[in-house]
Design a protein around this motif. Structure first.
Motif, PDB file in Angstrom:
ATOM      1  N   ASN A 197       0.778  -0.953   0.088  1.00  0.00           N
ATOM      2  CA  ASN A 197       0.024   0.006   0.066  1.00  0.00           C
ATOM      3  C   ASN A 197       0.878   1.208  -0.050  1.00  0.00           C
ATOM      4  O   ASN A 197       1.240   1.788   1.141  1.00  0.00           O
ATOM      5  N   PRO A 198       1.352   1.796  -1.357  1.00  0.00           N
ATOM      6  CA  PRO A 198       2.240   3.032  -1.367  1.00  0.00           C
ATOM      7  C   PRO A 198       1.518   3.987  -0.617  1.00  0.00           C
ATOM      8  O   PRO A 198       2.269   5.137  -0.250  1.00  0.00           O
ATOM      9  N   GLU A 199       0.280   4.162  -0.762  1.00  0.00           N
ATOM     10  CA  GLU A 199      -0.551   5.382  -0.245  1.00  0.00           C
ATOM     11  C   GLU A 199      -0.185   5.453   1.176  1.00  0.00           C
ATOM     12  O   GLU A 199      -0.023   6.577   2.122  1.00  0.00           O
ATOM     13  N   TYR A 200      -0.476   4.303   2.119  1.00  0.00           N
ATOM     14  CA  TYR A 200      -0.086   4.263   3.523  1.00  0.00           C
ATOM     15  C   TYR A 200       1.340   4.617   3.736  1.00  0.00           C
ATOM     16  O   TYR A 200       1.629   5.483   4.650  1.00  0.00           O
ATOM     17  N   MET A 201       2.225   4.192   3.040  1.00  0.00           N
ATOM     18  CA  MET A 201       3.700   4.385   3.384  1.00  0.00           C
ATOM     19  C   MET A 201       3.809   5.785   3.033  1.00  0.00           C
ATOM     20  O   MET A 201       4.592   6.211   3.834  1.00  0.00           O
ATOM     21  N   ARG A 202       3.284   6.479   2.045  1.00  0.00           N
ATOM     22  CA  ARG A 202       3.686   7.788   1.763  1.00  0.00           C
ATOM     23  C   ARG A 202       3.000   8.763   3.000  1.00  0.00           C
ATOM     24  O   ARG A 202       3.549   9.799   3.494  1.00  0.00           O
ATOM     25  N   VAL A 241       8.739   4.011  -2.459  1.00  0.00           N
ATOM     26  CA  VAL A 241       7.969   5.223  -1.600  1.00  0.00           C
ATOM     27  C   VAL A 241       9.225   5.389  -0.646  1.00  0.00           C
ATOM     28  O   VAL A 241       9.507   6.544  -0.204  1.00  0.00           O
ATOM     29  N   TYR A 242       9.286   4.412   0.310  1.00  0.00           N
ATOM     30  CA  TYR A 242      10.137   4.662   1.517  1.00  0.00           C
ATOM     31  C   TYR A 242      11.702   4.740   0.941  1.00  0.00           C
ATOM     32  O   TYR A 242      11.966   5.781   1.636  1.00  0.00           O
ATOM     33  N   GLY A 246       7.673  -5.092   5.783  1.00  0.00           N
ATOM     34  CA  GLY A 246       8.612  -4.360   5.563  1.00  0.00           C
ATOM     35  C   GLY A 246       8.818  -4.055   3.977  1.00  0.00           C
ATOM     36  O   GLY A 246       8.004  -4.385   2.990  1.00  0.00           O
ATOM     37  N   VAL A 247       9.985  -3.222   3.882  1.00  0.00           N
ATOM     38  CA  VAL A 247      10.155  -2.650   2.533  1.00  0.00           C
ATOM     39  C   VAL A 247      11.702  -2.861   1.970  1.00  0.00           C
ATOM     40  O   VAL A 247      11.716  -2.862   0.854  1.00  0.00           O
ATOM     41  N   TRP A 248      12.429  -3.594   2.620  1.00  0.00           N
ATOM     42  CA  TRP A 248      13.918  -3.848   2.346  1.00  0.00           C
ATOM     43  C   TRP A 248      14.051  -5.302   2.321  1.00  0.00           C
ATOM     44  O   TRP A 248      14.267  -5.993   1.144  1.00  0.00           O
ATOM     45  N   GLN A 249      13.756  -5.962   3.355  1.00  0.00           N
ATOM     46  CA  GLN A 249      13.884  -7.395   3.589  1.00  0.00           C
ATOM     47  C   GLN A 249      12.697  -8.078   2.959  1.00  0.00           C
ATOM     48  O   GLN A 249      12.808  -9.635   3.115  1.00  0.00           O
ATOM     49  N   CYS A 250      11.624  -7.716   2.661  1.00  0.00           N
ATOM     50  CA  CYS A 250      10.443  -8.251   2.031  1.00  0.00           C
ATOM     51  C   CYS A 250      10.383  -7.697   0.632  1.00  0.00           C
ATOM     52  O   CYS A 250       9.916  -6.661   0.247  1.00  0.00           O
ATOM     53  N   ASP A 251      10.212  -8.906  -0.207  1.00  0.00           N
ATOM     54  CA  ASP A 251      10.049  -8.462  -1.695  1.00  0.00           C
ATOM     55  C   ASP A 251       8.360  -8.554  -2.120  1.00  0.00           C
ATOM     56  O   ASP A 251       8.328  -8.145  -3.202  1.00  0.00           O
ATOM     57  N   ASP A 252       7.560  -8.618  -1.276  1.00  0.00           N
ATOM     58  CA  ASP A 252       6.229  -8.430  -1.529  1.00  0.00           C
ATOM     59  C   ASP A 252       5.557  -7.154  -1.606  1.00  0.00           C
ATOM     60  O   ASP A 252       4.670  -7.033  -1.996  1.00  0.00           O
ATOM     61  N   ASN A 253       6.473  -6.084  -1.333  1.00  0.00           N
ATOM     62  CA  ASN A 253       6.106  -4.708  -1.317  1.00  0.00           C
ATOM     63  C   ASN A 253       6.788  -3.884  -2.197  1.00  0.00           C
ATOM     64  O   ASN A 253       7.352  -2.784  -1.758  1.00  0.00           O
ATOM     65  N   PRO A 254       6.795  -4.195  -3.547  1.00  0.00           N
ATOM     66  CA  PRO A 254       7.742  -3.198  -4.186  1.00  0.00           C
ATOM     67  C   PRO A 254       7.288  -1.667  -4.355  1.00  0.00           C
ATOM     68  O   PRO A 254       8.205  -0.759  -4.548  1.00  0.00           O
TER      69      PRO A 254
END
Length: 441
Positions: free
Chosen positions: A340-345, A381-382, A368-376
């Protein structure tokens, strides 16, 4: 929320023309494994600059001896650049913490043990040399010896903290043993009353002495986190009054140890949960920071709703201000709403606006955003938001590096130039990955 998860990811093989191309590329050197260049989430970190591509012979693509209609090649979309925003200094400093830099302190939970220490530098490189000032780890809650700090990895975290004067070590401390064993409300109530009577004081005195001996007397201690929920044996709901008395005994016991300079962080989970977290607040005398764990949940809840819900993000900020305390976000990240890039932003912007003393993203799947490939998408955004951030006293002297534009290049992966016609039929570029043999954690 429990700090450990593992995940296995499967990848497919390219077919048709891709098979011919990859086979030719593999024959040229020791690399193995072809992946799509748009896949920007490899599992292992690497320096910010991608490695130079090895010399690869130009592959020969066989052309069928038939006439084919001319196919138009679509133009690549133009992605606008993303630049790190300007920053202003935080306004609140807790007891025992120097805050003379301009960028709010941030970091990540990467693993509780020595692996987490090693990954701090690797994450910094992925963020373009961004300065991670906050290390975050957890004491296990299996036995009282765990809670006393009789854990080998604390030494590694103490060394990391003491390598730089302005670093912070955040340590989550369970208030009961068997902390995740589904203990009944009745037994929790009994344990809280025993704690309020002082029966467990000596365990926390031992922890304080251990931290002072390790030369980390200024550790930020997140005691009994998410006490407003139902997960932990140290929860508040079965007896809020005894819980508050127990907290106060722990803080006073640890503050009585010579040489200590601890900071105590009261951190509920966002929202009402099992009990309103305000009912568990033990008082201003024994709380230095009012924190909040805030994941993207429940499913379907927008970020505006996370702000406005009872006991939500706005209530947290208002409560801390009314009590004269800084805020923090020891745990936050993706969850029930997937990538959910909207939440991240919005969460990054929220923290930019409200200036927490520190924040540490929970960096394992599904959060996560670095160790997890599921959230590109959220990863982009992060990374763009925090890319190149440092804490220099004069932020205007050296401009921060420009965040990468468009899709992020994969780490440890050299792109192949196969020509637009081949790339059109493959749906994008191919690259050779060189870290296939080390993609386990």
């Amino acid at each position: 929320m429990a700090p450990q998860h593992r995940r296995v990811r499967a990848r497919g093989m390219a077919v048709g023309a891709a098979a011919v191309i990859v086979s030719a590329a593999l024959a040229a050197g020791p690399a193995a494994g072809a992946v799509r260049a748009e896949d920007s989430r490899p599992a292992r970190p690497a320096p910010t600059e991608p490695p130079a591509a090895p010399a690869v012979p130009a592959p020969t693509v066989p052309t069928p001896n038939i006439s084919t209609p001319e196919v138009p090649v679509p133009e690549a979309p133009v992605v606008p650049p993303v630049h790190p925003p300007s920053l202003t200094p935080p306004s609140v400093t807790p007891p025992g913490q120097e805050q003379d830099r301009d960028v709010p302190a941030f970091g990540a939970f990467l693993a509780s043990d020595d692996r987490g220490v090693a990954r701090m530098q690797q994450l910094s490189r992925w963020l373009g040399g961004a300065e991670l000032r906050v290390g975050h780890t957890y004491l296990p809650g299996n036995r009282w010896s765990d809670i006393e700090g009789d854990i080998q990895f604390l030494e590694s975290w103490a060394d990391w903290r003491n390598a730089e004067d302005d670093r912070m070590l955040v340590l989550n401390v369970p208030l009961q043993e068997r902390n995740e064993e589904g203990v009944s409300d009745e037994e929790v109530r009994t344990l809280l009353r025993r704690g309020a009577a002082g029966e467990f004081d000596h365990h926390f005195r031992a922890l304080a002495e251990r931290l002072v001996a390790l030369k980390v007397p200024d550790t930020i201690l997140v005691l009994g986190w998410e006490m407003n929920g139902v997960t932990y044996t140290h929860r508040c709901g079965p007896d809020p009054e005894s819980w508050k008395k127990y907290w106060n005994r722990i803080v006073r016991t640890m503050r009585a140890v010579p040489g200590q300079n601890f900071t105590f962080d009261f951190t509920p989970s966002r929202g009402r949960d099992a009990v309103p977290w305000t009912e568990c607040y033990p008082g201003d005398d024994t709380v230095d920071i009012v924190g909040m764990d805030s994941y993207d949940q429940p499913s379907g809840m927008s970020f505006d709703e996370q702000i406005e819900e009872p006991y939500g993000l706005q209530a947290h900020v208002d409560f801390a201000k009314a009590h004269g305390k800084p805020i923090s976000y020891p745990e936050w990240g993706l969850f029930r709403n997937g990538d959910n890039p909207e939440y991240m932003r919005r969460m990054l912007e929220w923290m930019e606006e409200h200036r927490p003393l520190y924040n540490t993203v929970t960096d394992y799947c599904p959060h996560g955003v670095w160790q997890c490939d599921d959230n590109p998408d959220s990863s982009r955004v992060y990374r763009s938001f925090l890319y190149g951030r440092t804490h220099d006293a004069d932020p205007d002297a050296t401009p921060a590096p420009t965040a990468p534009e468009g899709p992020l290049p994969p780490r440890n992966c050299a792109p192949l130039d196969l020509g637009r016609w081949v790339e059109h039929w493959l749906g994008g570029k191919l690259c050779l990955r060189f870290d296939w043999w080390s993609r386990t954690r």
